[in-house]
Design a protein around this motif. Sequence first.
Motif, PDB file in Angstrom:
ATOM      1  N   VAL A 250     -66.433 -32.915   5.945  1.00  0.00           N
ATOM      2  CA  VAL A 250     -65.571 -33.787   5.152  1.00  0.00           C
ATOM      3  C   VAL A 250     -64.232 -33.905   5.861  1.00  0.00           C
ATOM      4  CG1 VAL A 250     -64.542 -34.267   2.917  1.00  0.00           C
ATOM      5  CG2 VAL A 250     -66.690 -32.984   3.042  1.00  0.00           C
ATOM      6  N   ALA A 251     -63.881 -35.123   6.246  1.00  0.00           N
ATOM      7  CA  ALA A 251     -62.584 -35.387   6.868  1.00  0.00           C
ATOM      8  C   ALA A 251     -61.646 -35.915   5.800  1.00  0.00           C
ATOM      9  CB  ALA A 251     -62.726 -36.402   8.005  1.00  0.00           C
ATOM     10  N   GLY A 252     -60.620 -35.137   5.453  1.00  0.00           N
ATOM     11  CA  GLY A 252     -59.681 -35.555   4.428  1.00  0.00           C
ATOM     12  C   GLY A 252     -58.974 -34.364   3.823  1.00  0.00           C
ATOM     13  N   ASP A 253     -58.101 -34.652   2.870  1.00  0.00           N
ATOM     14  CA  ASP A 253     -57.343 -33.608   2.205  1.00  0.00           C
ATOM     15  C   ASP A 253     -56.951 -34.110   0.817  1.00  0.00           C
ATOM     16  OD1 ASP A 253     -56.132 -31.190   1.800  1.00  0.00           O
ATOM     17  OD2 ASP A 253     -54.476 -31.517   3.200  1.00  0.00           O
ATOM     18  N   GLY A 254     -56.436 -33.222  -0.010  1.00  0.00           N
ATOM     19  CA  GLY A 254     -56.018 -33.620  -1.342  1.00  0.00           C
ATOM     20  C   GLY A 254     -56.046 -32.450  -2.303  1.00  0.00           C
ATOM     21  N   PRO A 255     -55.672 -32.690  -3.559  1.00  0.00           N
ATOM     22  CA  PRO A 255     -55.505 -31.612  -4.532  1.00  0.00           C
ATOM     23  C   PRO A 255     -56.757 -30.785  -4.797  1.00  0.00           C
ATOM     24  CG  PRO A 255     -54.525 -33.656  -5.338  1.00  0.00           C
ATOM     25  CD  PRO A 255     -55.287 -34.008  -4.109  1.00  0.00           C
ATOM     26  N   LEU A 256     -57.955 -31.337  -4.621  1.00  0.00           N
ATOM     27  CA  LEU A 256     -59.186 -30.622  -4.924  1.00  0.00           C
ATOM     28  C   LEU A 256     -59.755 -29.872  -3.724  1.00  0.00           C
ATOM     29  CD1 LEU A 256     -61.029 -33.194  -7.224  1.00  0.00           C
ATOM     30  CD2 LEU A 256     -59.600 -31.257  -7.884  1.00  0.00           C
ATOM     31  N   ARG A 257     -58.971 -29.725  -2.676  1.00  0.00           N
ATOM     32  CA  ARG A 257     -59.471 -29.068  -1.470  1.00  0.00           C
ATOM     33  C   ARG A 257     -59.968 -27.640  -1.765  1.00  0.00           C
ATOM     34  NH1 ARG A 257     -54.016 -28.635  -1.467  1.00  0.00           N
ATOM     35  NH2 ARG A 257     -53.619 -30.732  -0.687  1.00  0.00           N
ATOM     36  N   GLY A 258     -59.209 -26.903  -2.614  1.00  0.00           N
ATOM     37  CA  GLY A 258     -59.584 -25.532  -2.929  1.00  0.00           C
ATOM     38  C   GLY A 258     -60.885 -25.444  -3.708  1.00  0.00           C
ATOM     39  N   GLU A 259     -61.047 -26.321  -4.709  1.00  0.00           N
ATOM     40  CA  GLU A 259     -62.286 -26.342  -5.488  1.00  0.00           C
ATOM     41  C   GLU A 259     -63.478 -26.674  -4.602  1.00  0.00           C
ATOM     42  OE1 GLU A 259     -62.459 -28.350  -9.283  1.00  0.00           O
ATOM     43  OE2 GLU A 259     -60.271 -28.367  -9.391  1.00  0.00           O
ATOM     44  N   ALA A 260     -63.282 -27.616  -3.696  1.00  0.00           N
ATOM     45  CA  ALA A 260     -64.366 -27.996  -2.794  1.00  0.00           C
ATOM     46  C   ALA A 260     -64.746 -26.834  -1.883  1.00  0.00           C
ATOM     47  CB  ALA A 260     -63.957 -29.213  -1.963  1.00  0.00           C
ATOM     48  N   ARG A 261     -63.757 -26.148  -1.369  1.00  0.00           N
ATOM     49  CA  ARG A 261     -64.021 -25.014  -0.485  1.00  0.00           C
ATOM     50  C   ARG A 261     -64.797 -23.919  -1.225  1.00  0.00           C
ATOM     51  NH1 ARG A 261     -59.057 -23.915   0.620  1.00  0.00           N
ATOM     52  NH2 ARG A 261     -58.916 -25.557   2.187  1.00  0.00           N
ATOM     53  N   GLN A 262     -64.410 -23.654  -2.466  1.00  0.00           N
ATOM     54  CA  GLN A 262     -65.086 -22.618  -3.251  1.00  0.00           C
ATOM     55  C   GLN A 262     -66.525 -23.012  -3.575  1.00  0.00           C
ATOM     56  OE1 GLN A 262     -62.973 -21.464  -6.791  1.00  0.00           O
ATOM     57  NE2 GLN A 262     -64.643 -20.191  -7.557  1.00  0.00           N
ATOM     58  N   LEU A 263     -66.723 -24.273  -3.981  1.00  0.00           N
ATOM     59  CA  LEU A 263     -68.071 -24.736  -4.300  1.00  0.00           C
ATOM     60  C   LEU A 263     -68.959 -24.720  -3.062  1.00  0.00           C
ATOM     61  CD1 LEU A 263     -69.943 -25.909  -6.497  1.00  0.00           C
ATOM     62  CD2 LEU A 263     -69.171 -28.192  -5.790  1.00  0.00           C
ATOM     63  N   ALA A 264     -68.416 -25.128  -1.924  1.00  0.00           N
ATOM     64  CA  ALA A 264     -69.194 -25.129  -0.688  1.00  0.00           C
ATOM     65  C   ALA A 264     -69.571 -23.714  -0.269  1.00  0.00           C
ATOM     66  CB  ALA A 264     -68.408 -25.816   0.423  1.00  0.00           C
ATOM     67  N   ALA A 265     -68.678 -22.758  -0.514  1.00  0.00           N
ATOM     68  CA  ALA A 265     -68.997 -21.366  -0.195  1.00  0.00           C
ATOM     69  C   ALA A 265     -70.181 -20.872  -1.015  1.00  0.00           C
ATOM     70  CB  ALA A 265     -67.772 -20.484  -0.439  1.00  0.00           C
ATOM     71  N   GLU A 266     -70.325 -21.383  -2.252  1.00  0.00           N
ATOM     72  CA  GLU A 266     -71.435 -20.976  -3.115  1.00  0.00           C
ATOM     73  C   GLU A 266     -72.729 -21.720  -2.783  1.00  0.00           C
ATOM     74  OE1 GLU A 266     -70.113 -21.763  -7.065  1.00  0.00           O
ATOM     75  OE2 GLU A 266     -68.422 -20.377  -6.965  1.00  0.00           O
ATOM     76  N   LEU A 267     -72.612 -23.033  -2.538  1.00  0.00           N
ATOM     77  CA  LEU A 267     -73.809 -23.865  -2.380  1.00  0.00           C
ATOM     78  C   LEU A 267     -74.170 -24.179  -0.934  1.00  0.00           C
ATOM     79  CD1 LEU A 267     -73.258 -26.486  -5.247  1.00  0.00           C
ATOM     80  CD2 LEU A 267     -74.499 -24.310  -5.334  1.00  0.00           C
ATOM     81  N   LEU A 268     -73.193 -24.187  -0.054  1.00  0.00           N
ATOM     82  CA  LEU A 268     -73.437 -24.542   1.350  1.00  0.00           C
ATOM     83  C   LEU A 268     -72.872 -23.478   2.292  1.00  0.00           C
ATOM     84  CD1 LEU A 268     -72.541 -28.375   1.362  1.00  0.00           C
ATOM     85  CD2 LEU A 268     -74.822 -27.381   1.643  1.00  0.00           C
TER      86      LEU A 268
END
Length: 384
Positions: A250-268
């Motif tokens: 994912v190329a980009g940034d924004g307020p949900l970066r932390g949530e995305a990182r956490q979800l990816a750590a669990e699922l990907l």
Amino acid sequence: MNESSPSSATLASPQPSTGEIAEARSALKLLFALPGFHRYDRGAEVALLAVASELARSGDVVTVAGSGEPRPGAPYRFYQVPSVRRERFERLPKFPPFRSETSWEDATFATNLMVRERLADYDATITCSFPFTQWSLRAKSPSRTAHLFVTQNGDWPAVTNASEYRSFDCDGLVCTNPDYLARNQEKWNCALIPNGVDLKRFQPGASCRERFGLPANRPVILMVSAFIESKRVLDGIKAVSKLDDAFLAVAGDGPLRGEARQLAAELLPGRYNQLTLSADEMPDLYRCADAFLHLSLLESFGNVFLEAWACGLPIVAHETERLRWILGAGQFLCDTEQEQQLVTQLRSALFAGKTPAPAGIERFAWPAIAEQYREFIVGILARR
């Protein structure tokens, strides 16, 4: 037809070169204003800077006002207007007209723009930022200056009559898709002008995955998206997790970066990478991917679709008439809110593979798009 006839002579006469056309027409003095210019390389900034660049190359006198740093080799004059970065406002309260962190940033930019720039020097001003930048351009410009508003981020200022939107006004509304044109043409002076793509930069080519930390032995799905609710990056993570071997970049940034990182750590785990890149690096990143995924339910236009298409990537996105108008029938569109449909289309896109020579993309070349902007501006000025 007789070869000596006037009609034949007209057809045979040499056509003027691009340089001769630029010399023959009067140069327009144009100001493009947006706080994100030279600071961010997101859809609106990329699109309007491309138009500004092409108009400057064709002979118009173009000034770009933004909050980033000057870029060597830019064909236009860049005027740095300070503003407070939008990230500083992510935790501030949201209320009209400060509806988001970008509105707060826009207010600081617009204030400095009014103080620092002589807005009386231009034939036309162009922005897609409302309310504060648009207010500042209209407040300090003489009546002879034409104001264009571009629907890069939506046509909501033009169609909404509540709160600060009641103050919206423009001399020309650039509608980036047919829906916006249909909604606005009875009220505003409109032109249907799509976005474009730089076909010299975005084209199929060799991959360089190691440079971006991407695996050489897995299919790579690319999202180019801000980490905000409407872009649905979290849904993209969930969908890719259903594919056993795929890697999501994912190329980009924004307020949900932390949530995305956490979800990816669990699922990907081990199959996810977030990147923040310059505009110059993006063509190489597209060429590293096997498929492109974009999950906004409705985009004003979406430059990323053209960039991915030009690089030969199969595109998976939400089915809308607007997107079909852009891409035609050759891509992998579906109801992306139905996870099974989305996963199926991702598999199909990866199976189909990349296209070595994309067909049909030529009509979106930036020089042609910029000329449409110019014709619209000239027409507005002729009626003033």
